[in-house]
Scaffold this motif. Structure first.
Motif, PDB file in Angstrom:
ATOM      1  N   GLY A   1       1.383  -5.421   3.021  1.00  0.00           N
ATOM      2  CA  GLY A   1       0.689  -4.167   2.745  1.00  0.00           C
ATOM      3  C   GLY A   1       1.607  -3.147   2.089  1.00  0.00           C
ATOM      4  O   GLY A   1       1.224  -2.466   1.136  1.00  0.00           O
ATOM      5  N   PHE A   2       2.834  -3.034   2.596  1.00  0.00           N
ATOM      6  CA  PHE A   2       3.812  -2.125   2.001  1.00  0.00           C
ATOM      7  C   PHE A   2       4.113  -2.519   0.568  1.00  0.00           C
ATOM      8  O   PHE A   2       4.150  -1.667  -0.326  1.00  0.00           O
ATOM      9  N   MET A   3       4.320  -3.799   0.329  1.00  0.00           N
ATOM     10  CA  MET A   3       4.632  -4.250  -1.023  1.00  0.00           C
ATOM     11  C   MET A   3       3.451  -4.016  -1.958  1.00  0.00           C
ATOM     12  O   MET A   3       3.637  -3.554  -3.082  1.00  0.00           O
ATOM     13  N   LEU A   4       2.254  -4.322  -1.489  1.00  0.00           N
ATOM     14  CA  LEU A   4       1.072  -4.226  -2.337  1.00  0.00           C
ATOM     15  C   LEU A   4       0.705  -2.786  -2.655  1.00  0.00           C
ATOM     16  O   LEU A   4       0.340  -2.461  -3.787  1.00  0.00           O
ATOM     17  N   PHE A   5       0.799  -1.891  -1.681  1.00  0.00           N
ATOM     18  CA  PHE A   5       0.310  -0.527  -1.873  1.00  0.00           C
ATOM     19  C   PHE A   5       1.405   0.513  -2.098  1.00  0.00           C
ATOM     20  O   PHE A   5       1.096   1.659  -2.423  1.00  0.00           O
ATOM     21  N   ALA A   6       2.672   0.168  -1.926  1.00  0.00           N
ATOM     22  CA  ALA A   6       3.738   1.154  -2.108  1.00  0.00           C
ATOM     23  C   ALA A   6       4.825   0.664  -3.065  1.00  0.00           C
ATOM     24  O   ALA A   6       5.126   1.330  -4.064  1.00  0.00           O
ATOM     25  N   LEU A   7       5.422  -0.453  -2.779  1.00  0.00           N
ATOM     26  CA  LEU A   7       6.585  -0.898  -3.543  1.00  0.00           C
ATOM     27  C   LEU A   7       6.235  -1.298  -4.974  1.00  0.00           C
ATOM     28  O   LEU A   7       6.920  -0.891  -5.915  1.00  0.00           O
ATOM     29  N   ILE A   8       5.194  -2.059  -5.168  1.00  0.00           N
ATOM     30  CA  ILE A   8       4.811  -2.498  -6.513  1.00  0.00           C
ATOM     31  C   ILE A   8       4.354  -1.319  -7.372  1.00  0.00           C
ATOM     32  O   ILE A   8       4.832  -1.172  -8.508  1.00  0.00           O
ATOM     33  N   PRO A   9       3.476  -0.416  -6.895  1.00  0.00           N
ATOM     34  CA  PRO A   9       3.108   0.736  -7.724  1.00  0.00           C
ATOM     35  C   PRO A   9       4.288   1.659  -8.030  1.00  0.00           C
ATOM     36  O   PRO A   9       4.410   2.175  -9.141  1.00  0.00           O
ATOM     37  N   LEU A  10       5.172   1.854  -7.053  1.00  0.00           N
ATOM     38  CA  LEU A  10       6.343   2.686  -7.289  1.00  0.00           C
ATOM     39  C   LEU A  10       7.250   2.068  -8.347  1.00  0.00           C
ATOM     40  O   LEU A  10       7.723   2.761  -9.259  1.00  0.00           O
ATOM     41  N   SER A  11       7.484   0.783  -8.250  1.00  0.00           N
ATOM     42  CA  SER A  11       8.320   0.087  -9.234  1.00  0.00           C
ATOM     43  C   SER A  11       7.698   0.165 -10.631  1.00  0.00           C
ATOM     44  O   SER A  11       8.404   0.397 -11.619  1.00  0.00           O
TER      45      SER A  11
END
Length: 79
Positions: A19-29
């Motif tokens: 969930g963190f990767m999908l909704f935070a880390l990927i969009p931030l990157s």
């Protein structure tokens, strides 16, 4: 029995990480990547280095907006 517990533990830990990767880390990157490109949304992004940030620092409206944000922040904190 121990192996089953490990599998359940990994499953429970995997959900928040995904969930963190999908909704935070990927969009931030992606946002950081796009900030270094000339991208209109219709054409392919063209890398332009730090030109966007140079334009931002030279923009008068940016500094005014930043000052307003700081004033608002202090007004909220001191309230």
């Amino acid at each position: 029995m121990k192996r089953k517990e490990y599998i359940w533990a990994y499953l429970f830990v995997a959900a928040p990480i995904l969930g963190f990767m999908l909704f935070a880390l990927i969009p931030l990157s992606y946002s950081v990547y796009v900030s270094f490109t000339d991208y209109s949304g219709y054409t392919a992004p063209v890398f332009n280095g730090g030109d966007n940030y140079v334009k931002l620092v030279k923009d008068e409206l940016f500094w005014k907006t930043l000052l307003n944000t700081v004033i608002f922040l202090f007004a909220k904190v001191l309230r």
